[in-house]
Design an enzyme around this catalytic site. Sequence first.
Site, PDB file in Angstrom:
ATOM      1  N   SER A  51       0.831  -1.206   0.000  1.00 19.13           N
ATOM      2  CA  SER A  51       0.000   0.000   0.000  1.00 19.13           C
ATOM      3  C   SER A  51       0.867   1.258   0.000  1.00 19.13           C
ATOM      4  O   SER A  51       1.875   1.339   0.708  1.00 19.13           O
ATOM      5  CB  SER A  51      -0.887  -0.011   1.246  1.00 19.13           C
ATOM      6  OG  SER A  51      -1.329   1.298   1.530  1.00 19.13           O
ATOM      7  N   HIS A 108     -19.067   3.319  10.698  1.00 21.55           N
ATOM      8  CA  HIS A 108     -20.326   3.410   9.962  1.00 21.55           C
ATOM      9  C   HIS A 108     -21.005   2.048  10.110  1.00 21.55           C
ATOM     10  O   HIS A 108     -20.327   1.013  10.070  1.00 21.55           O
ATOM     11  CB  HIS A 108     -20.014   3.735   8.500  1.00 21.55           C
ATOM     12  CG  HIS A 108     -21.223   3.926   7.619  1.00 21.55           C
ATOM     13  ND1 HIS A 108     -22.441   4.383   8.082  1.00 21.55           N
ATOM     14  CD2 HIS A 108     -21.380   3.719   6.292  1.00 21.55           C
ATOM     15  CE1 HIS A 108     -23.290   4.465   7.065  1.00 21.55           C
ATOM     16  NE2 HIS A 108     -22.669   4.060   5.975  1.00 21.55           N
ATOM     17  N   ASP A 191     -27.552   8.206   8.258  1.00 19.06           N
ATOM     18  CA  ASP A 191     -26.358   8.647   7.540  1.00 19.06           C
ATOM     19  C   ASP A 191     -26.547   8.502   6.031  1.00 19.06           C
ATOM     20  O   ASP A 191     -26.276   9.433   5.261  1.00 19.06           O
ATOM     21  CB  ASP A 191     -25.156   7.819   8.005  1.00 19.06           C
ATOM     22  CG  ASP A 191     -23.847   8.328   7.450  1.00 19.06           C
ATOM     23  OD1 ASP A 191     -23.359   9.348   7.967  1.00 19.06           O
ATOM     24  OD2 ASP A 191     -23.315   7.733   6.505  1.00 19.06           O
ATOM     25  N   GLU A 227     -23.729  32.829  -7.788  1.00 22.53           N
ATOM     26  CA  GLU A 227     -25.037  32.873  -7.150  1.00 22.53           C
ATOM     27  C   GLU A 227     -25.444  31.504  -6.590  1.00 22.53           C
ATOM     28  O   GLU A 227     -25.932  31.411  -5.474  1.00 22.53           O
ATOM     29  CB  GLU A 227     -26.084  33.354  -8.171  1.00 22.53           C
ATOM     30  CG  GLU A 227     -27.438  33.626  -7.583  1.00 22.53           C
ATOM     31  CD  GLU A 227     -27.393  34.642  -6.445  1.00 22.53           C
ATOM     32  OE1 GLU A 227     -26.686  35.660  -6.590  1.00 22.53           O
ATOM     33  OE2 GLU A 227     -28.053  34.416  -5.419  1.00 22.53           O
ATOM     34  N   GLU A 231     -21.971  31.208  -3.171  1.00 21.13           N
ATOM     35  CA  GLU A 231     -22.656  31.853  -2.044  1.00 21.13           C
ATOM     36  C   GLU A 231     -23.307  30.867  -1.093  1.00 21.13           C
ATOM     37  O   GLU A 231     -23.671  31.215   0.029  1.00 21.13           O
ATOM     38  CB  GLU A 231     -23.742  32.823  -2.561  1.00 21.13           C
ATOM     39  CG  GLU A 231     -23.228  34.218  -2.822  1.00 21.13           C
ATOM     40  CD  GLU A 231     -24.389  35.210  -2.916  1.00 21.13           C
ATOM     41  OE1 GLU A 231     -25.178  35.317  -1.951  1.00 21.13           O
ATOM     42  OE2 GLU A 231     -24.518  35.858  -3.965  1.00 21.13           O
ATOM     43  N   SER A 252     -31.412  39.785   3.809  1.00 24.01           N
ATOM     44  CA  SER A 252     -32.352  40.901   3.672  1.00 24.01           C
ATOM     45  C   SER A 252     -33.800  40.411   3.804  1.00 24.01           C
ATOM     46  O   SER A 252     -34.080  39.221   3.639  1.00 24.01           O
ATOM     47  CB  SER A 252     -32.174  41.554   2.303  1.00 24.01           C
ATOM     48  OG  SER A 252     -32.649  40.665   1.299  1.00 24.01           O
TER      49      SER A 252
HETATM   50  P1  NAD Z   1     -11.077   5.851   2.370  1.00 27.76           P
HETATM   51  O1  NAD Z   1     -11.485   5.389   1.030  1.00 27.76           O
HETATM   52  O2  NAD Z   1     -10.672   7.264   2.552  1.00 27.76           O
HETATM   53  O3  NAD Z   1      -9.850   4.963   2.918  1.00 27.76           O
HETATM   54  C1  NAD Z   1      -9.900   3.574   2.869  1.00 27.76           C
HETATM   55  C2  NAD Z   1      -8.548   2.956   3.222  1.00 27.76           C
HETATM   56  O4  NAD Z   1      -8.634   1.548   2.968  1.00 27.76           O
HETATM   57  C3  NAD Z   1      -7.380   3.462   2.377  1.00 27.76           C
HETATM   58  O5  NAD Z   1      -6.221   3.428   3.201  1.00 27.76           O
HETATM   59  C4  NAD Z   1      -7.279   2.405   1.272  1.00 27.76           C
HETATM   60  O6  NAD Z   1      -6.001   2.297   0.732  1.00 27.76           O
HETATM   61  C5  NAD Z   1      -7.623   1.148   2.041  1.00 27.76           C
HETATM   62  N1  NAD Z   1      -8.210   0.095   1.195  1.00 27.76           N
HETATM   63  C6  NAD Z   1      -9.040   0.230   0.126  1.00 27.76           C
HETATM   64  N2  NAD Z   1      -9.415  -0.974  -0.335  1.00 27.76           N
HETATM   65  C7  NAD Z   1      -8.821  -1.877   0.443  1.00 27.76           C
HETATM   66  C8  NAD Z   1      -8.814  -3.302   0.451  1.00 27.76           C
HETATM   67  N3  NAD Z   1      -9.514  -4.027  -0.443  1.00 27.76           N
HETATM   68  N4  NAD Z   1      -8.068  -3.920   1.381  1.00 27.76           N
HETATM   69  C9  NAD Z   1      -7.359  -3.223   2.293  1.00 27.76           C
HETATM   70  N5  NAD Z   1      -7.322  -1.879   2.324  1.00 27.76           N
HETATM   71  C10 NAD Z   1      -8.047  -1.217   1.416  1.00 27.76           C
HETATM   72  O7  NAD Z   1     -12.267   5.450   3.372  1.00 27.76           O
HETATM   73  P2  NAD Z   1     -12.983   6.373   4.478  1.00 27.76           P
HETATM   74  O8  NAD Z   1     -13.780   7.420   3.777  1.00 27.76           O
HETATM   75  O9  NAD Z   1     -11.991   6.747   5.512  1.00 27.76           O
HETATM   76  O10 NAD Z   1     -14.041   5.350   5.093  1.00 27.76           O
HETATM   77  C11 NAD Z   1     -13.692   4.366   6.062  1.00 27.76           C
HETATM   78  C12 NAD Z   1     -14.900   4.079   6.923  1.00 27.76           C
HETATM   79  O11 NAD Z   1     -15.239   5.250   7.650  1.00 27.76           O
HETATM   80  C13 NAD Z   1     -16.147   3.685   6.150  1.00 27.76           C
HETATM   81  O12 NAD Z   1     -16.859   2.755   6.913  1.00 27.76           O
HETATM   82  C14 NAD Z   1     -16.914   4.977   6.055  1.00 27.76           C
HETATM   83  O13 NAD Z   1     -18.310   4.802   5.884  1.00 27.76           O
HETATM   84  C15 NAD Z   1     -16.614   5.572   7.413  1.00 27.76           C
HETATM   85  N6  NAD Z   1     -16.775   7.028   7.512  1.00 27.76           N
HETATM   86  C16 NAD Z   1     -16.113   7.837   6.641  1.00 27.76           C
HETATM   87  C17 NAD Z   1     -16.229   9.205   6.766  1.00 27.76           C
HETATM   88  C18 NAD Z   1     -15.369  10.097   5.910  1.00 27.76           C
HETATM   89  O14 NAD Z   1     -15.101  11.200   6.334  1.00 27.76           O
HETATM   90  N7  NAD Z   1     -14.902   9.724   4.743  1.00 27.76           N
HETATM   91  C19 NAD Z   1     -17.047   9.757   7.781  1.00 27.76           C
HETATM   92  C20 NAD Z   1     -17.685   8.900   8.685  1.00 27.76           C
HETATM   93  C21 NAD Z   1     -17.533   7.530   8.532  1.00 27.76           C
HETATM   94 MG    MG Z   2     -22.021  10.480   6.597  1.00 29.44          MG
END
Ligand code: NAD
Ligand code: MG
Length: 343
Positions: A51, A108, A191, A227, A231, A252
Amino acid sequence: MANIFYENDVNRSAIADRKVAVLGYGSQGHAHALNLKESGVDVCVGLRDGSGSVAKASEAGLTVKSLADASAWADVIMVLLPDTEQASVYEEQIAPNLEAGDALAFAHGFNIRFDLITPPDDVDVIMVAPKGPGHLVRRTYVEGGGVPCLIAVEQDATGGATELALAYAAGLGGARAGVIETTFTEECETDLFGEQVVLCGGVTELVRSAFDTLVDAGYQPEICYFECLHELKLIVDLMYEQGIGGMRFSVSDTAEYGDLSRGPRVIDDHVRETMKTILDEIQSGAFAAEWVAESRSGRENFNRLEAAGHEHRIEKVGSDLRDMMPWINAGRVSVQEASGGQG
Ligand code: NAD
Ligand code: MG
C-alpha cells in the site's frame, strides 16, 4: 432528548489499557490513528502489503503492520476500509485473528446493519462515528477542538463495550464536542439518507439545476456560479452558526420573503414523497444490495456517472473562477492529490 456525553463522563482507562489497530489510512484512518496516538493510546495501523500509505503512516510516526498482523496484535480492531471492501478483508484477515474479549469497531453501521459481516458472539461490536469528514476530525483535534461523535454497541460480550466506545470517541477529540449514543441501525439509515437526500445528492442536484436554469435563460455563467454555488457556503455557515432562524435574520427581508414563500414550492410534496421512497430503499436493504453489486461488478455505472459529473459546465466555470481566488482552498488537499494519494 438525547443523552450527550462530555469529557467528564469518560473513563479514559477503558482505552488506555488496550491495543488498537486502525485498519486503513484513508480519510478516517489517518485521523483516528494520529488523534488516538496523540491522546496516549497504544495504536498501530494495518495496511495491505504494497500500500502507498505505508510510507505516509510511517513518516507520521505510526507503527505499521499487515492487516492480519495488526488484527492479531490488537484487542480493539477499528475497520476503516471502504464499506464495500470490509466483508472480504474481515473474512480473510480479521476473523482468523479475533479472540474472545476483543472489540471489533466501525465508523459506519453499513456492514453490520446489512449483515455483510457477522462477528462471533464472544467479541464486543461497537461503532464510533465522527459526524464529519476525516480531514476535519484531524484538523479540529489539532486545533484543540473535536468533531461530535456517535457511539453504538451492537454486541456487549465483555460488559464494557459502551465505556470502551466512549473512551475511543474521547481519544478522537469527540468528547470535547459531544458524544451521542445511537444504534447501528439508526446511524446507518440516517447517515445514508442524509448524504443521499441533503448533504451530497440533494444539494449537488439543487445547485446544478439552478445553475442550468439561469445559464439556459441567457445569464453569464460566472454570475450563475457565484449565485448558485459559491454563495451557498456563506448561507450554510450562517445556518451552522445560528440555525435557520439566525440565517433568516442576517439576510435581507427580500431574501427572507423569497425563502419563506418560494422554498416550499421548490421542495414540494412530490419531493417529499421521493424522499420517503429513498428512505424505504435504505431501510429495506435495496440500496445496500444495489451498491455492493455495483461495486463488485466493476463500478460501471458509478464511473460513468462520476465522469458525466466532471463534464458538467459548472465544473469548468468553477475551476477557472476558483483559480482566481487561491485563498479559497489554501492548504486543502486538491482532487488530483487526493485521488492519487490514499492507496
Ligand atoms: P477511504 O477510502 O478514505 O480509505 C480507505 C482505506 O482503505 C485506504 O487506506 C485504502 O487504501 C484502504 N483500502 C481500500 N481498499 C482496500 C482493500 N480491499 N483492502 C485493504 N485496504 C483497502 O475510506 P474512508 O472514507 O476513511 O471510510 C472508512 C470508513 O469510515 C467507512 O466505513 C466509512 O463509511 C466511514 N466514515 C467515513 C467518513 C469520511 O469522512 N470519509 C465519515 C464517517 C464515517
Ligand atoms: Mg455520513
